[in-house]
Design a protein around this motif. Sequence first.
Motif, PDB file in Angstrom:
ATOM      1  N   ALA A 255       0.828  -1.209   0.000  1.00 37.37           N
ATOM      2  CA  ALA A 255       0.000   0.000   0.000  1.00 37.37           C
ATOM      3  C   ALA A 255       0.860   1.256   0.000  1.00 37.37           C
ATOM      4  CB  ALA A 255      -0.927  -0.008   1.220  1.00 37.37           C
ATOM      5  N   LEU A 256       1.907   1.269   0.818  1.00 37.95           N
ATOM      6  CA  LEU A 256       2.779   2.446   0.895  1.00 37.95           C
ATOM      7  C   LEU A 256       3.477   2.709  -0.431  1.00 37.95           C
ATOM      8  CD1 LEU A 256       4.314   1.807   4.440  1.00 37.95           C
ATOM      9  CD2 LEU A 256       2.724   3.639   3.818  1.00 37.95           C
ATOM     10  N   ALA A 257       3.872   1.633  -1.128  1.00 39.65           N
ATOM     11  CA  ALA A 257       4.543   1.801  -2.427  1.00 39.65           C
ATOM     12  C   ALA A 257       3.594   2.420  -3.449  1.00 39.65           C
ATOM     13  CB  ALA A 257       5.060   0.454  -2.922  1.00 39.65           C
ATOM     14  N   VAL A 258       2.357   1.955  -3.452  1.00 41.49           N
ATOM     15  CA  VAL A 258       1.362   2.506  -4.370  1.00 41.49           C
ATOM     16  C   VAL A 258       1.122   3.982  -4.075  1.00 41.49           C
ATOM     17  CG1 VAL A 258      -1.092   2.434  -4.964  1.00 41.49           C
ATOM     18  CG2 VAL A 258       0.224   0.310  -4.850  1.00 41.49           C
ATOM     19  N   GLN A 259       1.151   4.321  -2.789  1.00 37.48           N
ATOM     20  CA  GLN A 259       0.921   5.707  -2.368  1.00 37.48           C
ATOM     21  C   GLN A 259       2.190   6.562  -2.450  1.00 37.48           C
ATOM     22  OE1 GLN A 259      -0.582   4.976   1.564  1.00 37.48           O
ATOM     23  NE2 GLN A 259      -2.458   4.011   0.829  1.00 37.48           N
ATOM     24  N   GLU A 260       3.283   5.960  -2.949  1.00 37.12           N
ATOM     25  CA  GLU A 260       4.571   6.640  -3.103  1.00 37.12           C
ATOM     26  C   GLU A 260       5.057   7.220  -1.776  1.00 37.12           C
ATOM     27  OE1 GLU A 260       4.152   9.435  -6.299  1.00 37.12           O
ATOM     28  OE2 GLU A 260       4.080   7.866  -7.832  1.00 37.12           O
TER      29      GLU A 260
END
Length: 621
Positions: free
Chosen positions: A389-394
Amino acid sequence: MFPTYDVIVVGAGHAGCEAAVAAANLGAKVLLATMNMQTIAQMSCNPAMGGVGKGQIVREIDALGGYSGIVTDETMVQFRLLNRSKGPAMWSPRAQSDRMAFALNWREKLEAHPNIDFWQEMVTGILVKDGRARGVYTGLGMEIPARSVVLTNGTFLNGTIHIGEKQFGGGRAGERSAKGLTEQLQELGFEAGRMKTGTPARLDGRTLDYSVMTVQDGDENPGRFSYTDTPPLTNQLPCHVTYTSPEVHETLREGFDRSPMFNGRIRGLGPRYCPSIEDKIDRFAGRDQHQLFVEPEGRNTCEIYVNGFSSSLPEDVQYKALRKVRGFENMKMFRPGYAIEYDFFPPTQLGPTLETRLVPGLFFAGQINGTTGYEEAGCQGLIAGMNAALAVQERDPFILRRSDAYIGVLIDDLINKGTEEPYRMFTSRAEYRILLRQDDADLRLTPLAAALGVRNMEGRQARVQEKVAGVAAISAELRQHSITPDQINGYLEEAGTAPLKQGVKLDSILARPGVSLEGLAGAVPALREFLSAYDAETVNLAEVTLKYEGYIERERQAVEKMSRLEGIKLGKSFDYEQLTSLSKEARQKLNQLKPVTIGQASRISGVSPADVSVLLVHLGR
């Protein structure tokens, strides 16, 4: 038909459920894909959560906003705090669960989450575009797009079940194995291997004679896993203990020539710390008996799990041997035990976020990484889901260090050392275990989850702050409160410790072996009244903090030393072959694993202290 999901989680076992919740609690739109909606959060092996090292992990999952602790508390039938005779670093909560209620409770919580959708079908491949994971393919040929994918396939990847000379495909009894993913991942460059695990026969509890077994009751005042206000456990069910015998062992040996373990049909390595019964009597031939734990599967069933009798021997041999166990003479069997072989991917192919190095946006969690156990799987799912999730949210990744949590120890071990057999957590694996106790996981981890913005953490963070303040107040009271010999010597004699000759502060008495805060409160009415303003969890935490403050401080200093190395970053693109002063093995390992920090590099097998010094010199340190 499908929107583009932020995260697709493949598999709905313990890792998959925690991964879905973790990503959804960070605001990601999640699809949980499973081959069978009826087996979400299935307890495939023993109906229990926690244990030595594992109980600490469940408390850490809860402190970070995961659901395993809450579900366990709401469905357990017995609770025990193990290792109470040892120091608090070893205390480990364990619960017997109601298997059916556990799975149903998990499913209800998942379905109640507004950010989680479901799809029931086999996932046969990963959609990879421009080198990144962009979704999944299903057995019906459907393409479901996503910005990241988390694989939590458990024992289903090309799973093969063994019972004696019989073998057939399956990921669990009565369920088919998953095909296609291993082959695609290997084509992408991933290395795969085979592992093995097993489970015992399930028995009809109505046919057992419990009167000849030893009763194993739960704690008189049962605890819980969650730091939330889960309901107290009442009406605990007992477990029982019985033993094998030389006659049982001889009967089992009669089937060794048909055992897939001994005739070479099983090639995968099984868990060293949870061997099958045939492996036990082969490896420990001098022992006349082995302990068996007779565990109920739930409140509303007569099904019994025989912990300690995992087997892949022919069903007739299992039946014959079990009937010779004391109390099992009239036993009826629901189904025999079996072994299962499955594909896994050596976890040295992952980074500390559990994202694969070969395919960005693709994460692995659970038994696909070579671990065993619900708790080990659940915590990996939590970390993989959060980071997907954090990666998608940059946003910056969420990484736990070895000094932060048992979860950090587990992931660090996996990605740096790998594993050639199913990895299981023990307290002995953690070098900072006095800091990583089961009683302080919320103090360590809840502030981190709250800072990330995990859903519904506001109340938990307020509770942590309240607990910290309570521990400080209790500690101050004990440091300030003087006591005279005539007030306390009676209690000290009962506790088996030397009487006072002059007045001292209460904290110095508490530091003595055999002295407890509960005992002091019983002897000192003013202290009892003071402590009545705080709940038992805060009082217990204050006692441990004061009693072991010297050891705790020593470990904190060791962590500070190591954190200096953890703070020195290494470039991902650096070619270690250029540093000819490094040993050849170190250059190979460092180029293969690409450690993020000097600290991580120092824990890689084959990287010596001298190699670390070379790296520090190269970096100007």
